[in-house]
Design an enzyme around this catalytic site. Sequence first.
Site, PDB file in Angstrom:
ATOM      1  N   VAL A  26       0.840  -1.207   0.000  1.00  0.00           N
ATOM      2  CA  VAL A  26       0.000   0.000   0.000  1.00  0.00           C
ATOM      3  C   VAL A  26       0.873   1.255   0.000  1.00  0.00           C
ATOM      4  O   VAL A  26       0.642   2.189  -0.773  1.00  0.00           O
ATOM      5  CB  VAL A  26      -0.957   0.003   1.206  1.00  0.00           C
ATOM      6  CG1 VAL A  26      -1.802   1.276   1.223  1.00  0.00           C
ATOM      7  CG2 VAL A  26      -1.862  -1.233   1.174  1.00  0.00           C
ATOM      8  N   THR A  28       3.825   1.749  -1.111  1.00  0.00           N
ATOM      9  CA  THR A  28       4.438   1.986  -2.419  1.00  0.00           C
ATOM     10  C   THR A  28       3.458   2.682  -3.361  1.00  0.00           C
ATOM     11  O   THR A  28       3.811   3.639  -4.062  1.00  0.00           O
ATOM     12  CB  THR A  28       4.897   0.644  -3.031  1.00  0.00           C
ATOM     13  OG1 THR A  28       5.853   0.059  -2.139  1.00  0.00           O
ATOM     14  CG2 THR A  28       5.522   0.840  -4.400  1.00  0.00           C
ATOM     15  N   ALA A  55       9.768   5.858   6.282  1.00  0.00           N
ATOM     16  CA  ALA A  55      10.424   5.000   7.272  1.00  0.00           C
ATOM     17  C   ALA A  55      10.205   3.524   6.932  1.00  0.00           C
ATOM     18  O   ALA A  55       9.077   3.094   6.725  1.00  0.00           O
ATOM     19  CB  ALA A  55       9.870   5.295   8.664  1.00  0.00           C
ATOM     20  N   GLY A 197      -0.951 -16.228  -2.970  1.00  0.00           N
ATOM     21  CA  GLY A 197      -0.672 -15.006  -2.227  1.00  0.00           C
ATOM     22  C   GLY A 197      -1.908 -14.313  -1.680  1.00  0.00           C
ATOM     23  O   GLY A 197      -1.839 -13.192  -1.186  1.00  0.00           O
ATOM     24  N   ASP A 211      -9.459 -10.448  11.672  1.00  0.00           N
ATOM     25  CA  ASP A 211      -9.402  -9.255  10.824  1.00  0.00           C
ATOM     26  C   ASP A 211     -10.812  -8.689  10.640  1.00  0.00           C
ATOM     27  O   ASP A 211     -11.037  -7.487  10.806  1.00  0.00           O
ATOM     28  CB  ASP A 211      -8.776  -9.641   9.473  1.00  0.00           C
ATOM     29  CG  ASP A 211      -8.861  -8.518   8.458  1.00  0.00           C
ATOM     30  OD1 ASP A 211      -7.995  -7.621   8.511  1.00  0.00           O
ATOM     31  OD2 ASP A 211      -9.780  -8.529   7.622  1.00  0.00           O
ATOM     32  N   LYS A 215     -12.673  -4.982  11.988  1.00  0.00           N
ATOM     33  CA  LYS A 215     -13.482  -4.116  11.122  1.00  0.00           C
ATOM     34  C   LYS A 215     -14.899  -3.992  11.662  1.00  0.00           C
ATOM     35  O   LYS A 215     -15.510  -2.910  11.610  1.00  0.00           O
ATOM     36  CB  LYS A 215     -13.473  -4.664   9.700  1.00  0.00           C
ATOM     37  CG  LYS A 215     -12.086  -4.582   9.054  1.00  0.00           C
ATOM     38  CD  LYS A 215     -11.988  -5.433   7.790  1.00  0.00           C
ATOM     39  CE  LYS A 215     -10.615  -5.333   7.150  1.00  0.00           C
ATOM     40  NZ  LYS A 215     -10.412  -6.370   6.107  1.00  0.00           N
ATOM     41  N   GLY A 316      -5.645  -4.810  -1.527  1.00  0.00           N
ATOM     42  CA  GLY A 316      -4.756  -4.565  -2.658  1.00  0.00           C
ATOM     43  C   GLY A 316      -4.121  -3.195  -2.550  1.00  0.00           C
ATOM     44  O   GLY A 316      -4.678  -2.276  -1.944  1.00  0.00           O
TER      45      GLY A 316
END
Lengths: 442, 442
Positions: A26, A28, A55, A197, A211, A215, A316
């Site tokens: 993310v 990037t 960082a 992946g 997870d 949320k 993604g």
Amino acid sequence: MVPSVPSSSFAPSRSLSVGVLGAGTVGTQVIRLLTEQADDFAARSGARLEITGIAVRDLSAPRDPAVPAELLTDDATAVATGNDLVIELIGGIEPARTLILAAFKAGASVITGNKALIAAHGPELYAAAATAGTDFYYEAAVAGAIPVVYALRESMAGDRVTNVLGIVNGTTNYILDEMTTKGLSFDQALATAQELGYAEADPTADVDGLDAAAKAAIIASLAFHTRVGLDDVSVEGIRDITADDIREAQASGCQIKLLAIAQRREDEHARGVSVRVHPALVPADHPLASVHGAFNAVLVEAEAAGRLMFYGQGAGGAPTASAVLSDVVAAAAHRVHGGQAPRESCYARLPILGPEAAITRYQVQLEVADAPGALAAVAGVFGAQDVSINSVRQNAYVGGQTAVVTIVTHPAAVFHLDAAVEALRRDEHVAAVISVQRVEGE
Amino acid sequence: MVPSVPSSSFAPSRSLSVGVLGAGTVGTQVIRLLTEQADDFAARSGARLEITGIAVRDLSAPRDPAVPAELLTDDATAVATGNDLVIELIGGIEPARTLILAAFKAGASVITGNKALIAAHGPELYAAAATAGTDFYYEAAVAGAIPVVYALRESMAGDRVTNVLGIVNGTTNYILDEMTTKGLSFDQALATAQELGYAEADPTADVDGLDAAAKAAIIASLAFHTRVGLDDVSVEGIRDITADDIREAQASGCQIKLLAIAQRREDEHARGVSVRVHPALVPADHPLASVHGAFNAVLVEAEAAGRLMFYGQGAGGAPTASAVLSDVVAAAAHRVHGGQAPRESCYARLPILGPEAAITRYQVQLEVADAPGALAAVAGVFGAQDVSINSVRQNAYVGGQTAVVTIVTHPAAVFHLDAAVEALRRDEHVAAVISVQRVEGE
């Protein structure tokens, strides 16, 4: 009154410094888009956004060329405390929490996508932002590119949310899809997801529902103006779903989905919120049934708005970056034009209800004596618990003295549903309770 | 920096006055909810919201008991100029425009659902808000309860929208549904819609696409940071859709929908935005195909976010009131805590493209000579215009020397598609061009 600087000024003289914590998938994309579309961000926020530091843990790791090597540093504290806007994309509780608190203390506005941190420490982070007089944004924490946080926090601000039902974990949705379309077992589907992946080597956070639970806690907090933490969510993952369960769901005209559910009860028996994550049967014609693969969808029901659905990519790099960057523009615009992100809204302070108070529907498969009066007796057991029956279906004849019957109830509290199932186990007409599953979505 | 007043303060000492212009279906619900849920609105906005006046044309008309008779007045100007927040629900251009401008001049924040006014005079109203240093909000102008305005204006602020495709008019969607499910003609379906109150006595604004065009102009302006007015939208309604068209669409595995389309082109042949409203074939498995009756849905495609869909009730008193009231909370919070609604963002100033530059797909039905080489010749005609073919289907044999062939193209510019159709009309292998329809949604 705030001075009115038109946001259409194309060449703002002002600039804001941006620090990025973490340069993974993310991060990037965030860095790439901020750089490539710098003029758009300047025009939309009223200030040029200049990344001054990124960082990372490992300075020597290979990086996408979109990440300028000269901005990399392993001094995360310097990045957190030396910028107007700090984007936290490290994930996990520490050091993310400490860094964000340091950023607020240094006067920064913070944008994060860290659902685990918010579910565990949301109130502390909100308080730090209020003390600093800066913004705390986290659109990317729930359902990737889908603006669920905004929708609940702002679009529903003039309405009363009664129910939120979401598919918010793409990994489990992918696994359940694979089991459904290819007849795979859970283990086989998980292995496929890991190869591609879509699931991590340690899949616990996804497949055990943690997870989704983080949320769900965020969703419920926003929807009901009430603090809901991870511990308030009852959680059940998908490890125990078998290929047989999937087949039976299909035979009932349903799909099995892992749902995050936030529900408000305000009736004669209970008042409060029920927040849970569990697999459930969803009727095939329900909008959530057609949400496949890594897509997410969130259904919001509110008193005035009725039913709304939001659908899109839930994870993604680029989709999540889109959510992060909308928050960046909002936070930057506030620094230029004045104004602030919404503060924590927990004035309603609704009680958190235990799992027994949740309202759901059950699908119960029974083996019953194939004798006159058996079905009436079974129906009577539900009736005694104030549970009404929606449908009864007699399956293909098993032979011998028993028949398999599938019963779907109307919505009722788990407390009553479970009592009915217990009574069925003891009923003389019932040879066996074959399965009990929740049904959600009408 | 703005002082940080937590929005969770339950009993704000401050109050804001609210004026309502118009007490029709939506206005009545707005007034009811503001009154019934006054404590919630106070907690969420930071101020008690007190309705001081409700302007109506006819003081003696019968009213819902939710509308306090003592607040009714026929002095709309007094209501517009005497309140902190003004909610305009009169509709139409005048006197709404004059009243809103007077409200801004008097320092009010304005909330409206008036799509026609915004499509015609949006820039003027934005400028008046900027001069006044107050807010201009209009979530209710597009797709009722669905937060489309917010999604485009704020959630997509960090992304580049490429395409928006929406079903934004419930009346036409209902009529097309009736034609599809009951085999009615347009006139029959319109009469049914009028009987049930889904269509007005003068249905022009709906069935000729003007209502959808106003929404398309608003959508395009927000999506592309470019001024788009009603005159920039090419519009075609649904009056000419026949029962035959519907049957043929179904035979092709499609539904006919009236779509509002806002598209950005940035390729070697064109740069700019194409905005249009027209009926089109939508493949049955596309998410927009399953949007029925009075529901609305908007599909947004953006470079980073990918495809997002928003779905919900597009009209009706309570859903539209929900949208109005979220804007009311935002505007009120800004008056309490500082900050402002987004100003007009039109910095991109993209050129408006004519209808010939729109990218779409065509479905063309031809009667062709049933001779060797005919299909190859037809394919060659498309190829000569750089249009590639997605599918060719030969229909049931007509008999004689000709066959009916249905061709669906890949996306191409209307300019090239029309040139191909013209060439087909002149081609010796083509006995007749039976029909040409646009196909949208992939």
